[in-house]
Design an enzyme around this catalytic site. Structure first.
Site, mmCIF file in Angstrom:
data_model
loop_
_atom_site.group_PDB
_atom_site.id
_atom_site.type_symbol
_atom_site.label_atom_id
_atom_site.label_comp_id
_atom_site.label_asym_id
_atom_site.label_seq_id
_atom_site.Cartn_x
_atom_site.Cartn_y
_atom_site.Cartn_z
ATOM 1 N N ILE A 28 -4.067 8.908 -9.779
ATOM 2 C CA ILE A 28 -3.361 7.716 -9.297
ATOM 3 C C ILE A 28 -1.865 7.890 -9.552
ATOM 4 O O ILE A 28 -1.464 8.106 -10.692
ATOM 5 C CB ILE A 28 -3.828 6.450 -10.041
ATOM 6 C CG1 ILE A 28 -5.351 6.298 -9.954
ATOM 7 C CG2 ILE A 28 -3.128 5.228 -9.486
ATOM 8 C CD1 ILE A 28 -5.888 5.116 -10.776
ATOM 9 N N GLU A 81 -14.137 14.405 -25.223
ATOM 10 C CA GLU A 81 -13.177 15.308 -25.846
ATOM 11 C C GLU A 81 -13.833 15.971 -27.054
ATOM 12 O O GLU A 81 -14.837 15.476 -27.590
ATOM 13 C CB GLU A 81 -11.954 14.516 -26.345
ATOM 14 C CG GLU A 81 -11.232 13.718 -25.276
ATOM 15 C CD GLU A 81 -10.029 14.466 -24.721
ATOM 16 O OE1 GLU A 81 -9.736 15.582 -25.181
ATOM 17 O OE2 GLU A 81 -9.399 13.928 -23.801
ATOM 18 N N LYS A 91 -1.973 6.591 -23.107
ATOM 19 C CA LYS A 91 -1.549 6.337 -21.722
ATOM 20 C C LYS A 91 -0.844 4.988 -21.618
ATOM 21 O O LYS A 91 0.194 4.848 -20.967
ATOM 22 C CB LYS A 91 -2.775 6.387 -20.797
ATOM 23 C CG LYS A 91 -3.425 7.772 -20.738
ATOM 24 C CD LYS A 91 -4.794 7.733 -20.063
ATOM 25 C CE LYS A 91 -5.445 9.125 -20.078
ATOM 26 N NZ LYS A 91 -6.858 9.089 -19.647
ATOM 27 N N VAL A 114 -7.524 21.813 -14.964
ATOM 28 C CA VAL A 114 -6.346 21.327 -14.245
ATOM 29 C C VAL A 114 -5.428 22.478 -13.838
ATOM 30 O O VAL A 114 -4.949 22.545 -12.703
ATOM 31 C CB VAL A 114 -5.578 20.297 -15.097
ATOM 32 C CG1 VAL A 114 -4.389 19.767 -14.321
ATOM 33 C CG2 VAL A 114 -6.499 19.163 -15.517
ATOM 34 N N GLY A 154 -10.507 15.158 -13.586
ATOM 35 C CA GLY A 154 -11.081 16.135 -12.660
ATOM 36 C C GLY A 154 -10.036 17.085 -12.123
ATOM 37 O O GLY A 154 -8.853 16.781 -12.105
#
Lengths: 428, 428
Positions: free
Chosen positions: A138, A192, A207, A15, A304
């Site tokens: 998103i 992970e 989340k 990232v 991603g």
């Protein structure tokens, strides 16, 4: 507003490298949209020499993320190291203390320390932004926090762990066992370091706890969440659910009821024809329901380099444009501590169990369910080729309390083989 | 920021009444989220006495929306009258001249006068917001303008006219003819006073032109759009498309190519299994593709009191929170005038035509297509019960120029009955 806004990036994995690439590639576009240039001034990571596909030569290097967070030439500290505590938390706190805005993708840190960090940021008049922490590319935080600000939110749902959805999809489409699909995901690097974060529902639960805070004006309460992973789902469950017209998803549901705040991240059956049911592979989906807007569905890549960096940059652009909002939708000092719901809203359940193949076994199970006040919608014994008799039951709406009572009474029948699988059916 | 923000609402149809209801119902929530109370001070509409299901007694009344826009006790002028010109435009201009922020749901006004209004708003340092103008309750303007600001947008697509999608869905599911489905939609009050706004693709085209402006940093260019309505779609087309694995949707596509800005709102074939293909009834969907985020899909109600009022209130909350951004993603003075694409990107096409039932007819058609450089993927004559021979052709990717050349040459074959239907196939 024409001075550049200066970024310090801690963490240069996928990232972080993606963020650097966007800043380099889209310099003109970002300046036009934000009214000022965006530039990276300093970076920090564990290894300086790794090839990340992008030149870091123009930037100052710091070995210590805390030192990076405090640099005079950094306006926005971008935390992409991960981990709920340790360096990520220390550097975030240092950045806020030094008067820097913070952008992070760290769901674990927010789930565990969101309230304290929000208080610190708001007291200092700083932005603390985290679009990348939930559902990858998103822009769901923005939708919920800003776009739908006119709504009393009634329910938030989501499939927000691409790895789990990948495993379930592969089981369905390729007929793999859970262990085979898990191994495949592992081989592709989807898991992970601690796989339980993925398959145990913890990552997705982090989340959901963040979304619930914004949706309901409550403090993040990850510890109150009902968590259940996908490890007990068998190919048999996926096939039986399919026959009934459902798919199995690791689905998060948060809703405020008269009984308190209900938050759960558990495998559920959702209608195969619904947008959630049609979701395959690593794609994420969030469903937001509000009293005015009815239902909004947002779908996109959950992870991603590009998608997650896109989310980070959306936050950076907002900060560059001078937008500083309360961290969780309203001032952190006004967020209520919501009591966890003592009882969950009634749902229909899918139950699969193996019974000893002897006369009266099915009747004994039916009796236990009936004694617990559970009414049966459908019940069938199938595929009677093995030694035991697999049985599938769909209940009418029942409370979790009644269901749990039945589940604890079932072993007393003496006909059970192993533990039953019990999955909620969520109608959309 | 603790003074109330005061709204003046012009237009009290479904959406206006919905906004008043939210302000009344959610006063505490809105104040908590925005950091200041939101109140309505004055309203205006054609009829004062109509029952709108909400009390207007607390508010001052103005017969003239321009007078409303100029009131000293109005901070935000909410334009919900509609119409590209006339009172809506006059009152919006008056509001901006008087230093009021504006929130509007008026896609026609923005499609035709967006650039001039944006210049006026930005020069005065005012917000001009329009989330409700595009795709109803879906916060798509915010997603594109803010959430995805780090992306070079490559393509925006959308099904954004619920009435057209309702008609096409009813034709498919109930086997109705276009005229029957149109009459049904009319009876349900789904059609605009001028139905051509809906079924001619104009309303959806207005929306697409607004999205294209934000996406590509260009001035709104509705007049350059290729528009085609759904009036020529027959039940036969829907069935043939279904056999091929497609659905027919009135689909907007905007993309910047080497040839310029391509904007078209036309009936297209989309894969039945894609999110767009699965969309039924009045629900809207927007697909945004960017270089970093890959693909985001947003789905929600495209119209109705609650959803549209939700979008208006999202804008109001942003203004109450002090957020003032360029109207179309970057300063209007910097928006380029994009040349309309001289040629569209090549696509596959679905062609349906009726031929005279005589020997060699099909060969003549195939020859014309071949002479125009169009290569045929599939061709079939079907349902040969009538007097003429219906023929279905799917082409390989071809330019619109080549296709148009073929379409003009076809009548010269002497075997055509009526005009062919030609629909783009959009792969997603």
């Amino acid at each position: 507003m024409t001075d550049p806004i200066r970024l310090g990036i801690a963490g240069l994995g996928t990232v972080g490298a993606g963020v650097v690439k966007i800043v380099q590639r889209q310099a003109d576009l970002l300046a036009a949209r934000c009214g000022r240039p965006i530039k990276v001034t300093a970076v920090s990571a564990r290894s300086r020499d790794k090839d990340r596909g992008v030149s870091l030569n123009p930037y100052a290097w710091e070995d210590d993320p805390v030192a990076l967070a405090r640099r005079a030439d950094v306006d926005v500290f971008i935390e992409l190291m991960g981990g709920s505590d340790g360096p990520a938390k220390a550097a975030t706190e240092a950045a806020l203390a030094a008067g820097k805005h913070v952008v992070t993708a760290n769901k674990a840190m927010l789930a565990h320390h969101g309230q304290a960090l929000a208080l610190a940021a708001e007291e200092a008049g700083l932005a603390l932004r985290y679009e990348a922490a939930v559902a990858g590319g998103i822009p769901v935080i923005k939708a919920l926090h800003e776009g739908l600000a006119g709504n009393a939110i009634t329910r938030v749902m989501g499939v927000m762990n691409g790895t789990c959805n990948y495993i379930l999809t592969r089981m369905e489409l390729a007929g793999l066992s859970y262990d085979e699909a898990f191994a495949e995901a592992d081989g592709l690097g989807y898991l992970e370091a601690d796989p339980e974060l993925d398959v145990g529902g913890i990552d997705a639960g982090h989340k959901l706890s963040i979304l619930a805070s914004i949706a309901f004006g409550t403090q993040v309460a990850f510890d109150d969440m009902t968590l259940e992973g996908i490890g007990r789902i068998s190919i048999d469950d996926i096939r039986q659910a399919g026959d009934l017209g459902y798919k199995i998803k690791l689905l998060g549901v948060a809703q405020m009821t008269g009984r308190g705040l209900e938050q759960r991240m558990t495998p559920c059956l959702v209608p195969a024809s619904s947008p959630l049911g049609q979701l395959q592979g690593g794609t994420n989906m969030v469903v937001i329901e509000g009293d005015a807007v009815e239902q909004i569905v947002l779908r996109g890549p959950g992870a991603g380099e590009g998608p997650t960096a896109s989310a980070v940059m959306g936050d950076v652009c907002d900060i560059a444009r001078g937008i500083i909002l309360p961290v969780f939708g309203q001032p952190a000092s006004s967020l209520k501590h919501a009591p966890a719901a003592m009882a969950e809203a009634p749902e229909s359940y899918y139950l699969r169990m193996e019974l000893l193949d002897k006369p009266g076994a099915l009747a004994k199970v039916a009796t236990v369910l009936g004694d617990s006040g559970i009414s049966i919608d459908r019940m069938r014994q199938y595929d009677h080729s093995g030694e035991n008799a697999p049985v599938l039951i769909v209940t009418h709406k029942t409370t979790r309390g009644d269901l749990d009572a039945a589940l604890s009474a079932l072993p007393g029948t003496g006909v059970m083989v192993g533990d039953p699988v019990a999955l909620r059916i969520v109608d959309l």
